[in-house]
Scaffold this motif. Structure first.
Motif, PDB file in Angstrom:
ATOM      1  N   ALA A  47     -26.388   3.789   9.939  1.00 13.50           N
ATOM      2  CA  ALA A  47     -26.648   4.271   8.580  1.00 13.50           C
ATOM      3  C   ALA A  47     -27.761   3.463   7.934  1.00 13.50           C
ATOM      4  CB  ALA A  47     -25.374   4.176   7.739  1.00 13.50           C
ATOM      5  N   ARG A  48     -27.793   2.178   8.187  1.00 11.48           N
ATOM      6  CA  ARG A  48     -28.836   1.324   7.610  1.00 11.48           C
ATOM      7  C   ARG A  48     -30.205   1.640   8.210  1.00 11.48           C
ATOM      8  NH1 ARG A  48     -30.026  -4.821   8.473  1.00 11.48           N
ATOM      9  NH2 ARG A  48     -31.275  -5.229   6.630  1.00 11.48           N
ATOM     10  N   ARG A  49     -30.236   1.873   9.520  1.00  6.44           N
ATOM     11  CA  ARG A  49     -31.504   2.142  10.201  1.00  6.44           C
ATOM     12  C   ARG A  49     -32.039   3.539   9.928  1.00  6.44           C
ATOM     13  NH1 ARG A  49     -29.068  -0.078  14.752  1.00  6.44           N
ATOM     14  NH2 ARG A  49     -28.818   2.035  15.556  1.00  6.44           N
ATOM     15  N   LYS A  50     -31.180   4.548  10.046  1.00  4.29           N
ATOM     16  CA  LYS A  50     -31.654   5.929  10.010  1.00  4.29           C
ATOM     17  C   LYS A  50     -31.548   6.593   8.647  1.00  4.29           C
ATOM     18  CE  LYS A  50     -30.822   6.909  14.848  1.00  4.29           C
ATOM     19  NZ  LYS A  50     -30.165   7.763  15.813  1.00  4.29           N
ATOM     20  N   GLY A  51     -30.516   6.234   7.864  1.00  7.21           N
ATOM     21  CA  GLY A  51     -30.321   6.911   6.580  1.00  7.21           C
ATOM     22  C   GLY A  51     -29.892   8.355   6.793  1.00  7.21           C
ATOM     23  N   GLY A  52     -30.139   9.209   5.830  1.00  3.34           N
ATOM     24  CA  GLY A  52     -29.854  10.635   5.945  1.00  3.34           C
ATOM     25  C   GLY A  52     -28.398  10.946   6.217  1.00  3.34           C
ATOM     26  N   ASP A  53     -28.157  11.754   7.259  1.00  2.94           N
ATOM     27  CA  ASP A  53     -26.791  12.156   7.612  1.00  2.94           C
ATOM     28  C   ASP A  53     -25.941  10.963   8.038  1.00  2.94           C
ATOM     29  OD1 ASP A  53     -27.219  14.792   7.041  1.00  2.94           O
ATOM     30  OD2 ASP A  53     -27.687  15.355   9.118  1.00  2.94           O
ATOM     31  N   ALA A  54     -26.537  10.008   8.734  1.00  2.00           N
ATOM     32  CA  ALA A  54     -25.792   8.821   9.166  1.00  2.00           C
ATOM     33  C   ALA A  54     -25.307   8.031   7.954  1.00  2.00           C
ATOM     34  CB  ALA A  54     -26.654   7.947  10.063  1.00  2.00           C
ATOM     35  N   LEU A  55     -26.151   7.910   6.934  1.00  2.00           N
ATOM     36  CA  LEU A  55     -25.759   7.216   5.706  1.00  2.00           C
ATOM     37  C   LEU A  55     -24.662   7.982   4.982  1.00  2.00           C
ATOM     38  CD1 LEU A  55     -26.175   4.896   3.720  1.00  2.00           C
ATOM     39  CD2 LEU A  55     -27.979   6.251   2.641  1.00  2.00           C
ATOM     40  N   SER A  56     -24.778   9.285   4.950  1.00  2.00           N
ATOM     41  CA  SER A  56     -23.756  10.115   4.312  1.00  2.00           C
ATOM     42  C   SER A  56     -22.412   9.986   5.035  1.00  2.00           C
ATOM     43  CB  SER A  56     -24.214  11.573   4.298  1.00  2.00           C
ATOM     44  OG  SER A  56     -23.223  12.403   3.764  1.00  2.00           O
ATOM     45  N   ASP A  57     -22.453  10.005   6.367  1.00  2.00           N
ATOM     46  CA  ASP A  57     -21.226   9.821   7.152  1.00  2.00           C
ATOM     47  C   ASP A  57     -20.616   8.448   6.895  1.00  2.00           C
ATOM     48  OD1 ASP A  57     -21.649  12.312   8.215  1.00  2.00           O
ATOM     49  OD2 ASP A  57     -22.389  11.569  10.160  1.00  2.00           O
ATOM     50  N   PHE A  58     -21.456   7.434   6.871  1.00  3.82           N
ATOM     51  CA  PHE A  58     -21.009   6.060   6.614  1.00  3.82           C
ATOM     52  C   PHE A  58     -20.339   5.955   5.245  1.00  3.82           C
ATOM     53  CE2 PHE A  58     -22.386   1.934   4.701  1.00  3.82           C
ATOM     54  CZ  PHE A  58     -21.487   1.113   5.364  1.00  3.82           C
ATOM     55  N   GLU A  59     -20.998   6.462   4.212  1.00  3.74           N
ATOM     56  CA  GLU A  59     -20.435   6.393   2.869  1.00  3.74           C
ATOM     57  C   GLU A  59     -19.128   7.168   2.763  1.00  3.74           C
ATOM     58  OE1 GLU A  59     -23.664   7.764   0.436  1.00  3.74           O
ATOM     59  OE2 GLU A  59     -24.539   5.751   0.266  1.00  3.74           O
ATOM     60  N   SER A  60     -19.055   8.310   3.444  1.00  2.77           N
ATOM     61  CA  SER A  60     -17.823   9.110   3.423  1.00  2.77           C
ATOM     62  C   SER A  60     -16.678   8.365   4.111  1.00  2.77           C
ATOM     63  CB  SER A  60     -18.044  10.451   4.114  1.00  2.77           C
ATOM     64  OG  SER A  60     -18.978  11.230   3.412  1.00  2.77           O
ATOM     65  N   MET A  61     -16.982   7.776   5.255  1.00  2.05           N
ATOM     66  CA  MET A  61     -15.936   7.068   5.985  1.00  2.05           C
ATOM     67  C   MET A  61     -15.452   5.839   5.211  1.00  2.05           C
ATOM     68  SD  MET A  61     -15.896   6.299   9.962  1.00  2.05           S
ATOM     69  CE  MET A  61     -14.364   6.122  10.816  1.00  2.05           C
ATOM     70  N   VAL A  62     -16.376   5.131   4.583  1.00  2.00           N
ATOM     71  CA  VAL A  62     -15.985   3.980   3.762  1.00  2.00           C
ATOM     72  C   VAL A  62     -15.128   4.449   2.584  1.00  2.00           C
ATOM     73  CG1 VAL A  62     -16.826   2.155   2.232  1.00  2.00           C
ATOM     74  CG2 VAL A  62     -17.927   2.528   4.435  1.00  2.00           C
ATOM     75  N   ARG A  63     -15.537   5.535   1.926  1.00  3.39           N
ATOM     76  CA  ARG A  63     -14.783   6.048   0.787  1.00  3.39           C
ATOM     77  C   ARG A  63     -13.365   6.437   1.202  1.00  3.39           C
ATOM     78  NH1 ARG A  63     -13.639  10.885  -0.319  1.00  3.39           N
ATOM     79  NH2 ARG A  63     -15.264  11.759   0.996  1.00  3.39           N
ATOM     80  N   ILE A  64     -13.238   7.105   2.351  1.00  2.26           N
ATOM     81  CA  ILE A  64     -11.917   7.504   2.847  1.00  2.26           C
ATOM     82  C   ILE A  64     -11.044   6.279   3.096  1.00  2.26           C
ATOM     83  CG2 ILE A  64     -10.718   8.487   4.847  1.00  2.26           C
ATOM     84  CD1 ILE A  64     -13.079  10.507   5.012  1.00  2.26           C
ATOM     85  N   ASN A  65     -11.597   5.273   3.780  1.00  2.00           N
ATOM     86  CA  ASN A  65     -10.810   4.081   4.099  1.00  2.00           C
ATOM     87  C   ASN A  65     -10.519   3.234   2.872  1.00  2.00           C
ATOM     88  OD1 ASN A  65     -10.316   4.457   6.860  1.00  2.00           O
ATOM     89  ND2 ASN A  65     -12.396   3.843   7.334  1.00  2.00           N
ATOM     90  N   VAL A  66     -11.458   3.149   1.944  1.00  2.00           N
ATOM     91  CA  VAL A  66     -11.213   2.402   0.701  1.00  2.00           C
ATOM     92  C   VAL A  66     -10.096   3.072  -0.082  1.00  2.00           C
ATOM     93  CG1 VAL A  66     -12.208   1.917  -1.574  1.00  2.00           C
ATOM     94  CG2 VAL A  66     -13.442   1.272   0.490  1.00  2.00           C
ATOM     95  N   ASN A  67     -10.151   4.398  -0.204  1.00  2.00           N
ATOM     96  CA  ASN A  67      -9.085   5.116  -0.922  1.00  2.00           C
ATOM     97  C   ASN A  67      -7.736   4.941  -0.239  1.00  2.00           C
ATOM     98  OD1 ASN A  67     -10.863   6.010  -2.866  1.00  2.00           O
ATOM     99  ND2 ASN A  67     -11.210   8.000  -1.893  1.00  2.00           N
ATOM    100  N   ARG A  68      -7.730   4.935   1.084  1.00  2.00           N
ATOM    101  CA  ARG A  68      -6.483   4.737   1.832  1.00  2.00           C
ATOM    102  C   ARG A  68      -5.915   3.337   1.594  1.00  2.00           C
ATOM    103  NH1 ARG A  68      -5.395   2.552   6.710  1.00  2.00           N
ATOM    104  NH2 ARG A  68      -7.602   2.221   7.105  1.00  2.00           N
ATOM    105  N   ILE A  69      -6.769   2.335   1.669  1.00  2.00           N
ATOM    106  CA  ILE A  69      -6.325   0.952   1.450  1.00  2.00           C
ATOM    107  C   ILE A  69      -5.807   0.770   0.026  1.00  2.00           C
ATOM    108  CG2 ILE A  69      -7.141  -1.438   1.246  1.00  2.00           C
ATOM    109  CD1 ILE A  69      -9.020  -0.802   3.641  1.00  2.00           C
ATOM    110  N   LEU A  70      -6.532   1.301  -0.942  1.00  2.00           N
ATOM    111  CA  LEU A  70      -6.112   1.152  -2.334  1.00  2.00           C
ATOM    112  C   LEU A  70      -4.814   1.906  -2.608  1.00  2.00           C
ATOM    113  CD1 LEU A  70      -9.520   1.342  -4.215  1.00  2.00           C
ATOM    114  CD2 LEU A  70      -8.142  -0.671  -3.664  1.00  2.00           C
ATOM    115  N   TYR A  71      -4.648   3.089  -2.023  1.00  2.00           N
ATOM    116  CA  TYR A  71      -3.415   3.849  -2.211  1.00  2.00           C
ATOM    117  C   TYR A  71      -2.222   3.076  -1.649  1.00  2.00           C
ATOM    118  CZ  TYR A  71       0.089   7.490  -1.822  1.00  2.00           C
ATOM    119  OH  TYR A  71       1.250   8.198  -1.910  1.00  2.00           O
ATOM    120  N   ILE A  72      -2.378   2.562  -0.442  1.00  2.00           N
ATOM    121  CA  ILE A  72      -1.285   1.799   0.172  1.00  2.00           C
ATOM    122  C   ILE A  72      -0.967   0.558  -0.652  1.00  2.00           C
ATOM    123  CG2 ILE A  72      -0.664   0.397   2.189  1.00  2.00           C
ATOM    124  CD1 ILE A  72      -2.222   2.465   3.889  1.00  2.00           C
TER     125      ILE A  72
END
Length: 173
Positions: A47-72
């Protein structure tokens, strides 16, 4: 000599002289530093190197895991904390008051991992509170990864020293 005794002589069942314990220790810390908040580090690098879709995937995955950790942590954080303190206290007593080598090995593995778990909750809260994206999100996860690796290095060093001391003390008996 029976089969049971032969097997136990062939495979040393003491924790610190057992190759499987050291393999497990390496796998735990390797995995902890590769999966930062549950996100594979190679995804962050891409995500850092390419940006674009890779960055979007990275941000989505982080958001999903952050929300999961905070919910738990919000729903059952107090219960998990109490149970973790109970387990750590029990392991510490068995390990260092009653000198149980298996409890020593488990404690030296579990205690630093629990510190990384607390650090993960703290990092997830910081990411959520500041709504980090892009380079700031990568930087925050990079700092978390560096802290995890530092904790892992100290934990492996302390475990190795303690294990060598145990093996030398038991070898002298």
């Amino acid at each position: 000599m029976d089969l049971h005794q032969t097997v136990f002589e062939l495979i040393d069942m003491r924790s610190f002289s057992n190759l499987w314990y050291w393999i497990a220790l390496a796998v735990v810390w390797s995995s902890a530093s590769h999966y930062v908040l549950g996100v594979p580090w190679d995804l962050a690098m891409r995500a850092r190197r390419k940006g674009g879709d890779a960055l979007s995937d990275f941000e989505s995955m982080v958001r999903i895991n952050v929300n999961r950790i905070l919910y738990i942590s919000e729903v059952s954080g107090l219960l998990i904390t109490g149970f973790a303190f109970f387990v750590m206290t029990t392991l510490a007593l068995l390990a260092f008051v009653y000198a149980n080598e298996f409890a020593q090995a488990v404690f030296l593995l579990a205690f630093p991992v629990s510190i990384v778990g607390l650090l993960s909750v703290y990092t997830a809260r910081a990411i959520d509170r500041r709504a980090l994206t892009g380079h700031d999100l990568y930087r925050r996860l990079h700092l978390h990864r560096i802290a995890t690796q530092a904790i892992g290095m100290v934990a492996i060093f302390v475990t190795a020293l303690f294990g060598m001391l145990q093996n030398l003390n038991l070898g002298a008996l």
